[in-house]
Scaffold this motif. Structure first.
Motif, PDB file in Angstrom:
ATOM      1  N   ARG A  38       0.843  -1.190   0.000  1.00  0.00           N
ATOM      2  CA  ARG A  38       0.000   0.000   0.000  1.00  0.00           C
ATOM      3  C   ARG A  38       0.880   1.243   0.000  1.00  0.00           C
ATOM      4  N   VAL A  39       0.424   2.240  -0.729  1.00  0.00           N
ATOM      5  CA  VAL A  39       1.178   3.477  -0.912  1.00  0.00           C
ATOM      6  C   VAL A  39       0.283   4.644  -0.535  1.00  0.00           C
ATOM      7  N   ILE A  40       0.787   5.489   0.372  1.00  0.00           N
ATOM      8  CA  ILE A  40       0.007   6.614   0.904  1.00  0.00           C
ATOM      9  C   ILE A  40       0.851   7.883   0.809  1.00  0.00           C
ATOM     10  N   GLY A  41       0.266   8.967   0.336  1.00  0.00           N
ATOM     11  CA  GLY A  41       0.925  10.272   0.312  1.00  0.00           C
ATOM     12  C   GLY A  41       0.232  11.228   1.262  1.00  0.00           C
ATOM     13  N   ILE A  42       1.015  11.983   2.048  1.00  0.00           N
ATOM     14  CA  ILE A  42       0.454  12.922   3.033  1.00  0.00           C
ATOM     15  C   ILE A  42       1.264  14.205   3.038  1.00  0.00           C
ATOM     16  N   ALA A  43       0.596  15.339   2.965  1.00  0.00           N
ATOM     17  CA  ALA A  43       1.235  16.654   3.064  1.00  0.00           C
ATOM     18  C   ALA A  43       0.152  17.700   3.271  1.00  0.00           C
TER      19      ALA A  43
ATOM     20  N   GLY B 171       1.858   8.966  -6.571  1.00  0.00           N
ATOM     21  CA  GLY B 171       1.782   8.388  -7.902  1.00  0.00           C
ATOM     22  C   GLY B 171       0.379   8.013  -8.323  1.00  0.00           C
ATOM     23  N   HIS B 172       0.308   7.308  -9.453  1.00  0.00           N
ATOM     24  CA  HIS B 172      -0.971   7.000 -10.091  1.00  0.00           C
ATOM     25  C   HIS B 172      -1.740   5.898  -9.364  1.00  0.00           C
ATOM     26  N   GLY B 173      -1.032   4.875  -8.951  1.00  0.00           N
ATOM     27  CA  GLY B 173      -1.700   3.700  -8.400  1.00  0.00           C
ATOM     28  C   GLY B 173      -1.767   3.675  -6.898  1.00  0.00           C
ATOM     29  N   ALA B 174      -1.529   4.813  -6.252  1.00  0.00           N
ATOM     30  CA  ALA B 174      -1.528   4.871  -4.790  1.00  0.00           C
ATOM     31  C   ALA B 174      -2.891   4.495  -4.218  1.00  0.00           C
ATOM     32  N   ASN B 175      -2.869   3.963  -3.015  1.00  0.00           N
ATOM     33  CA  ASN B 175      -4.114   3.683  -2.322  1.00  0.00           C
ATOM     34  C   ASN B 175      -4.795   4.956  -1.863  1.00  0.00           C
ATOM     35  N   ALA B 176      -3.979   5.978  -1.548  1.00  0.00           N
ATOM     36  CA  ALA B 176      -4.562   7.239  -1.089  1.00  0.00           C
ATOM     37  C   ALA B 176      -3.519   8.340  -1.099  1.00  0.00           C
ATOM     38  N   ALA B 177      -3.984   9.557  -1.256  1.00  0.00           N
ATOM     39  CA  ALA B 177      -3.201  10.759  -0.986  1.00  0.00           C
ATOM     40  C   ALA B 177      -4.117  11.705  -0.229  1.00  0.00           C
ATOM     41  N   PHE B 178      -3.563  12.344   0.798  1.00  0.00           N
ATOM     42  CA  PHE B 178      -4.342  13.248   1.645  1.00  0.00           C
ATOM     43  C   PHE B 178      -3.620  14.575   1.758  1.00  0.00           C
TER      44      PHE B 178
ATOM     45  N   TYR C 185      -4.281  19.053   3.028  1.00  0.00           N
ATOM     46  CA  TYR C 185      -4.967  19.919   3.996  1.00  0.00           C
ATOM     47  C   TYR C 185      -5.928  20.871   3.293  1.00  0.00           C
ATOM     48  N   ASP C 186      -7.097  21.027   3.880  1.00  0.00           N
ATOM     49  CA  ASP C 186      -8.107  21.943   3.368  1.00  0.00           C
ATOM     50  C   ASP C 186      -8.124  23.215   4.203  1.00  0.00           C
ATOM     51  N   ASP C 187      -7.782  24.335   3.571  1.00  0.00           N
ATOM     52  CA  ASP C 187      -7.696  25.611   4.284  1.00  0.00           C
ATOM     53  C   ASP C 187      -9.014  26.027   4.919  1.00  0.00           C
ATOM     54  N   ALA C 188     -10.122  25.659   4.290  1.00  0.00           N
ATOM     55  CA  ALA C 188     -11.422  26.155   4.760  1.00  0.00           C
ATOM     56  C   ALA C 188     -11.920  25.420   5.997  1.00  0.00           C
ATOM     57  N   THR C 189     -11.617  24.118   6.103  1.00  0.00           N
ATOM     58  CA  THR C 189     -12.194  23.323   7.179  1.00  0.00           C
ATOM     59  C   THR C 189     -11.159  22.824   8.195  1.00  0.00           C
ATOM     60  N   GLY C 190      -9.880  22.853   7.839  1.00  0.00           N
ATOM     61  CA  GLY C 190      -8.865  22.269   8.704  1.00  0.00           C
ATOM     62  C   GLY C 190      -8.823  20.758   8.622  1.00  0.00           C
ATOM     63  N   ASN C 191      -9.548  20.178   7.661  1.00  0.00           N
ATOM     64  CA  ASN C 191      -9.566  18.731   7.476  1.00  0.00           C
ATOM     65  C   ASN C 191      -8.454  18.280   6.537  1.00  0.00           C
ATOM     66  N   PHE C 192      -8.096  17.010   6.635  1.00  0.00           N
ATOM     67  CA  PHE C 192      -7.333  16.370   5.573  1.00  0.00           C
ATOM     68  C   PHE C 192      -8.335  15.786   4.588  1.00  0.00           C
TER      69      PHE C 192
ATOM     70  N   LEU D 206       5.770  11.182   2.899  1.00  0.00           N
ATOM     71  CA  LEU D 206       5.396  12.223   3.862  1.00  0.00           C
ATOM     72  C   LEU D 206       6.171  13.503   3.548  1.00  0.00           C
ATOM     73  N   SER D 207       5.463  14.604   3.426  1.00  0.00           N
ATOM     74  CA  SER D 207       6.121  15.878   3.114  1.00  0.00           C
ATOM     75  C   SER D 207       5.684  16.949   4.102  1.00  0.00           C
ATOM     76  N   PHE D 208       6.672  17.699   4.602  1.00  0.00           N
ATOM     77  CA  PHE D 208       6.398  18.817   5.513  1.00  0.00           C
ATOM     78  C   PHE D 208       6.388  20.118   4.711  1.00  0.00           C
ATOM     79  N   SER D 209       5.213  20.702   4.573  1.00  0.00           N
ATOM     80  CA  SER D 209       5.039  21.887   3.731  1.00  0.00           C
ATOM     81  C   SER D 209       5.314  23.188   4.463  1.00  0.00           C
ATOM     82  N   THR D 210       5.146  23.201   5.785  1.00  0.00           N
ATOM     83  CA  THR D 210       5.249  24.432   6.564  1.00  0.00           C
ATOM     84  C   THR D 210       6.600  25.149   6.424  1.00  0.00           C
TER      85      THR D 210
END
Length: 539
Positions: A152-157, A168-175, A177-184, A292-296
């Motif tokens: 399983r392949v997951i992207g988070i930032a 990538g294309h076949g990842a199980n998920a990428a998540f 941040y939503d500026d409006a709600t604070g949700n992933f 995993l990527s740290f955007s801040t």
């Protein structure tokens, strides 16, 4: 006859023993990218780091000290794509965070996809994000293929492009941040609804709690001797603040976008990463990959610049969080996990800082399409010869130029003369110039590696060393110079022998090296080479 039977039995037993051996792979791979992390941040604040974060990575891992980006432009989307595809923009197609599309006559965003919908904001909305512009497979894609899609392949930032392009294309998920709600949130490229664990995480409303917390220095401000004074004219205040000084408050807006300036943006990212590891039970059945990527550090870095107390404090705090995360992985996986830490690009010093210290460099506005079109119209009669100047590249209207009977070489020479009269622009090159090796090595190859036949411009503006595109305040990146291209690369954990090397390697070498460690095919567009010093059994 008896000897022959014994030999046959021995051969069969040896064969069965070999067949019974399992391919050795780690349970989990964690790719950590720190957005805008210059290589020198590993050592600029070294004496203040604790023993469990960056120092542990350097002490117990293998550091490739001369890791360079080998293409232009050095921007977030291109960097994240290069690390996981093993290729630069010429092959993977990600020529920038956005670029001019000749077919539509509009700018396109690197991960926007009108064919998918956004999920996780409370309502499904048309128009979402996906990796469909990425023209190469990623390490994650190849890992999925190589394990019969058991991995399983997951992207988070916080940034969408920093989660999507590495996954990538076949990842199980990428998540992201939503500026409006604070949700992933995510998109229907990956799933129709967020998994239950992600819904539960969002319901905790951690962003709402974190944004209420002010940012004060971790230690007394007077101890931040690797940085300039707190109040400098070339630092940009956080939106809603009058001055770029401590104490910083983030609860002045109605949305949650300001959290991305706070070190707690890194905290939220790690919180969600650990929730994903637990929610998916990563590493249970096959080797899984967490990108995993740290955007801040990038978002805050653009405002404050590389020499601010804020950036020193950002990295001291990140050091502690990385240390705690590694300890958490230790407890969960023992020695059966692999980490690599790198960055997508660095950053130039603020021109104000350079001026303050009598160092070469300045600010220059690189967007010149309007003025150039006026000059071309006056001299050649073509109303809009330059369609766009996105990313310091000039997209020419070749059809209009040909219809006007103007020789392309003559028009390009005219453009060069106009632009080279500007002090901050070091040179201007056309693609034909690059093919003939016009620029000195290695810069010529960097522009070739970054030029995509269908997505890039016809001419490139080359800033002089130390020149920042825009104002004298804050920082940016995108050039071919070491402050933008020299990045950290540290391998740590499973089968990694401690050490370091100063042999030059490229950002595009990361994917083939990881592929070799995992015994999978390298991504389809790969141009990089395996970093042999990292491989098990090296001498």
């Amino acid at each position: 006859m008896r000897i022959s039977k014994i030999l046959l039995l021995a051969i069969l037993m040896a064969g069965n023993s070999l067949y019974a051996q399992q391919l050795n792979r780690p349970k989990l791979v964690v790719g950590i990218m720190v957005d805008q992390m210059r290589w020198d941040y590993l050592y600029r604040y070294y004496n203040r780091y604790g023993s469990t974060g960056f120092k542990r990575l350097l002490r117990e891992g293998f550091s490739c000290e001369q890791t360079m980006i080998n293409y232009v432009p050095t921007v977030t989307a291109a960097g994240h794509a290069a690390v996981y595809t093993g290729a630069g923009p010429a092959m993977n197609g990600i020529v920038g965070n956005d670029w001019y599309d000749r077919a539509s006559g509009k700018s396109v965003y690197c991960v926007y996809d009108s064919a998918v919908s956004t999920i996780g904001t409370g309502k499904t909305t048309a128009g979402g994000m996906s990796p469909h512009y990425l023209q190469s497979t990623t390490v994650g894609d190849e890992l999925r293929i190589g394990t019969g899609f058991q991995s399983r392949v997951i992207g988070i930032a916080l940034k969408d492009r920093a989660a999507i392009l590495p996954a990538g294309h076949g990842a199980n998920a990428a998540f992201w941040y939503d500026d409006a709600t604070g949700n992933f949130i995510s998109s229907t490229w990956y799933m129709n609804n967020l998994p239950a664990w992600a819904e539960a995480f969002n319901q905790e409303q951690r962003a709402a709690k974190y944004i209420q917390q002010p940012w004060q220095t971790l230690y007394p401000a007077a101890t931040y001797t690797a940085s300039t004074a707190d109040d400098k004219f070339y630092e940009v205040p956080i939106p809603g603040e009058d001055k770029p000084v401590f104490l910083h408050q983030f609860n002045k807006g109605k949305d949650y976008d300001l959290l991305k300036y706070s070190p707690l943006g890194n905290t939220l990212t790690l919180d969600f990463a650990k929730a994903a590891i637990q929610g998916y039970d990563l590493g249970k059945n096959a080797t899984d990959l967490l990108a995993l990527s740290f955007s801040t550090p990038d978002i805050a870095g653009h405002s404050f610049g590389p020499n601010a107390i804020e950036m020193e404090d950002m990295y001291l705090r990140l050091d502690k969080e990385l240390g705690a995360f590694l300890s958490w992985l230790d407890q969960r996986y023992g020695k059966d996990y692999l980490v690599f830490l790198t960055a997508d690009h660095g950053a130039v010093h603020s021109p104000g800082f350079l001026q303050d210290n009598r160092l070469p460099g300045k600010a220059e506005k690189m967007g010149r399409a309007t003025a150039l079109n006026e000059a071309i119209h006056k001299n050649w009669g073509i109303p809009k010869a330059i369609l766009s100047d996105a990313g310091t590249q000039l997209y020419l209207d070749t059809a209009a130029i040909s219809k006007a009977g103007v020789p392309m070489a003559s028009l390009q020479q005219f453009i060069k003369v106009q632009l080279k009269a500007i002090s901050g622009i070091g040179d201007v090159v056309a693609m034909d110039d690059l093919r003939s090796g016009y620029l000195p090595a290695p810069y010529n190859s960097m522009y070739v590696n970054g030029w995509h036949a269908k997505r890039s411009g016809d001419m490139m503006m080359v800033p002089a060393p130390g020149v920042k595109n825009g104002s004298i305040m804050g920082t940016t990146h995108g050039t071919m110079y070491p402050y933008d291209t020299h990045i950290p690369l540290v391998w740590f954990g499973w089968q990694i022998t401690p050490g370091s090397s100063y042999r030059p390697v490229s950002i595009t070498d990361i994917a083939p090296t990881l592929s070799a460690l995992l015994h999978i095919q390298m991504p389809s567009g790969t141009t990089g080479q395996v970093i042999t010093e990292v491989m098990p059994g090296r001498k």
